[in-house]
Design a protein around this motif. Structure first.
Motif, mmCIF file in Angstrom:
data_model
loop_
_atom_site.group_PDB
_atom_site.id
_atom_site.type_symbol
_atom_site.label_atom_id
_atom_site.label_comp_id
_atom_site.label_asym_id
_atom_site.label_seq_id
_atom_site.Cartn_x
_atom_site.Cartn_y
_atom_site.Cartn_z
ATOM 1 N N LEU A 118 -20.638 6.475 2.192
ATOM 2 C CA LEU A 118 -20.376 7.609 1.306
ATOM 3 C C LEU A 118 -19.907 7.196 -0.084
ATOM 4 C CD1 LEU A 118 -18.519 10.011 3.770
ATOM 5 C CD2 LEU A 118 -20.798 10.351 2.804
ATOM 6 N N LEU A 119 -19.048 6.182 -0.157
ATOM 7 C CA LEU A 119 -18.404 5.843 -1.420
ATOM 8 C C LEU A 119 -18.960 4.589 -2.073
ATOM 9 C CD1 LEU A 119 -14.736 6.672 -0.367
ATOM 10 C CD2 LEU A 119 -16.364 8.146 -1.573
ATOM 11 N N GLY A 120 -19.769 3.829 -1.349
ATOM 12 C CA GLY A 120 -20.381 2.633 -1.909
ATOM 13 C C GLY A 120 -19.623 1.371 -1.593
ATOM 14 N N SER A 121 -20.298 0.439 -0.946
ATOM 15 C CA SER A 121 -19.632 -0.791 -0.527
ATOM 16 C C SER A 121 -19.236 -1.663 -1.715
ATOM 17 C CB SER A 121 -20.506 -1.577 0.445
ATOM 18 O OG SER A 121 -21.735 -1.914 -0.170
ATOM 19 N N SER A 122 -19.890 -1.487 -2.869
ATOM 20 C CA SER A 122 -19.504 -2.281 -4.035
ATOM 21 C C SER A 122 -18.243 -1.728 -4.698
ATOM 22 C CB SER A 122 -20.647 -2.321 -5.051
ATOM 23 O OG SER A 122 -20.898 -1.020 -5.546
ATOM 24 N N LYS A 123 -17.896 -0.473 -4.400
ATOM 25 C CA LYS A 123 -16.732 0.159 -5.012
ATOM 26 C C LYS A 123 -15.532 0.218 -4.078
ATOM 27 C CE LYS A 123 -19.556 3.140 -7.883
ATOM 28 N NZ LYS A 123 -19.896 4.521 -8.205
ATOM 29 N N LEU A 124 -15.776 0.039 -2.791
ATOM 30 C CA LEU A 124 -14.714 0.205 -1.804
ATOM 31 C C LEU A 124 -14.652 -0.980 -0.859
ATOM 32 C CD1 LEU A 124 -12.557 2.023 -0.428
ATOM 33 C CD2 LEU A 124 -14.416 2.933 0.978
ATOM 34 N N GLN A 125 -13.493 -1.601 -0.796
ATOM 35 C CA GLN A 125 -13.250 -2.647 0.188
ATOM 36 C C GLN A 125 -12.438 -2.016 1.308
ATOM 37 O OE1 GLN A 125 -10.630 -5.846 -0.997
ATOM 38 N NE2 GLN A 125 -11.096 -7.049 0.823
ATOM 39 N N VAL A 126 -12.989 -2.021 2.514
ATOM 40 C CA VAL A 126 -12.294 -1.478 3.679
ATOM 41 C C VAL A 126 -11.752 -2.643 4.496
ATOM 42 C CG1 VAL A 126 -12.497 -0.105 5.784
ATOM 43 C CG2 VAL A 126 -13.765 0.570 3.736
ATOM 44 N N ILE A 127 -10.474 -2.578 4.781
ATOM 45 C CA ILE A 127 -9.814 -3.606 5.590
ATOM 46 C C ILE A 127 -9.346 -2.932 6.878
ATOM 47 C CG2 ILE A 127 -7.940 -5.286 5.728
ATOM 48 C CD1 ILE A 127 -8.659 -4.033 2.335
ATOM 49 N N PRO A 128 -10.112 -3.040 7.969
ATOM 50 C CA PRO A 128 -9.699 -2.417 9.230
ATOM 51 C C PRO A 128 -8.620 -3.242 9.923
ATOM 52 C CG PRO A 128 -11.828 -3.477 9.491
ATOM 53 C CD PRO A 128 -11.424 -3.667 8.059
ATOM 54 N N VAL A 129 -7.605 -2.551 10.416
ATOM 55 C CA VAL A 129 -6.506 -3.216 11.111
ATOM 56 C C VAL A 129 -6.305 -2.491 12.442
ATOM 57 C CG1 VAL A 129 -4.086 -3.910 11.020
ATOM 58 C CG2 VAL A 129 -5.414 -3.753 8.899
ATOM 59 N N CYS A 130 -6.709 -3.124 13.516
ATOM 60 C CA CYS A 130 -6.585 -2.517 14.839
ATOM 61 C C CYS A 130 -5.208 -2.876 15.399
ATOM 62 C CB CYS A 130 -7.693 -3.009 15.766
ATOM 63 S SG CYS A 130 -7.737 -2.130 17.332
ATOM 64 N N ALA A 131 -4.289 -1.920 15.263
ATOM 65 C CA ALA A 131 -2.906 -2.169 15.671
ATOM 66 C C ALA A 131 -2.136 -0.856 15.664
ATOM 67 C CB ALA A 131 -2.247 -3.159 14.700
ATOM 68 N N ASP A 132 -0.922 -0.895 16.237
ATOM 69 C CA ASP A 132 -0.042 0.263 16.077
ATOM 70 C C ASP A 132 0.516 0.217 14.650
ATOM 71 O OD1 ASP A 132 2.384 -1.326 15.943
ATOM 72 O OD2 ASP A 132 2.293 -1.514 18.117
ATOM 73 N N TYR A 133 1.236 1.256 14.251
ATOM 74 C CA TYR A 133 1.687 1.379 12.864
ATOM 75 C C TYR A 133 2.501 0.179 12.389
ATOM 76 C CZ TYR A 133 0.551 6.396 13.324
ATOM 77 O OH TYR A 133 -0.061 7.588 13.531
ATOM 78 N N LEU A 134 3.550 -0.175 13.120
ATOM 79 C CA LEU A 134 4.440 -1.235 12.654
ATOM 80 C C LEU A 134 3.756 -2.592 12.605
ATOM 81 C CD1 LEU A 134 7.792 -0.210 14.370
ATOM 82 C CD2 LEU A 134 7.095 0.130 11.997
#
Length: 166
Positions: free
Chosen positions: A132-148
């Motif tokens: 939707l927003l463009g991979s060249s404009k948005l870096q997504v850093i997924p973090v699979c974890a609980d909040y803390l």
């Protein structure tokens, strides 16, 4: 997408026994039976939650989305440039995409650390956002974890980077 190794992934075999023990303990209670929340938010649990959020009877998500749509530009006006935007429990990031879009329009690009206990939700959200927003404009850093744990991992990687937590 860049991925941060998580405690949940790296110790999955070790924690499997812990999850089982917690589930048995929680279900063995006479009153107030409970299950550890990570057991509820696998791929199927995340999809079920998204369906619940779309029900007419479940108004909080709809109200939040309306506020975000109306106020996204004024919200990001207060975000520092080159900040890291972090969302706790991002799920599908369906609301946050409006904030990210407004931030990208103001600053040209964005970095987004999505923290969620469901790897499936993270995979979906990351792909959807970048489409939707463009991979060249948005870096997504997924973090699979609980909040803390997720916040600790983000801090370890990004240190003193200005951060906005949603």
């Amino acid at each position: 997408m860049t991925n941060i190794a998580t405690e949940r992934e790296t110790t999955r075999q070790e924690s499997h026994t812990d999850f089982f023990a917690e589930a048995v303990e929680g279900l063995a209670r006479r009153e107030a039976k409970q299950l550890p929340y990570p057991l509820l938010y696998d791929r199927v649990g995340s999809e079920l939650f998204e369906r619940i959020c779309s029900l007419a009877e479940y108004y909080p998500t709809r109200e939040e989305r309306g506020i975000i749509l109306k106020e996204a530009e004024s919200l990001v006006a207060n975000f520092p440039p080159d900040c890291l935007i972090v969302e706790l429990g991002c799920g599908s990031a369906s609301k946050t995409k409006h904030i990210l879009d407004a931030y990208i329009k103001k600053h040209g690009s964005a970095r987004f650390a999505a923290i969620d206990i469901s790897q499936g939700a993270l995979d979906f959200a990351g792909a959807e956002l970048q489409q939707l927003l463009g991979s060249s404009k948005l870096q997504v850093i997924p973090v699979c974890a609980d909040y803390l744990s997720g916040l600790r991992q983000v801090h370890q990687r990004f240190g003193d980077t200005p951060t906005v937590v949603l």
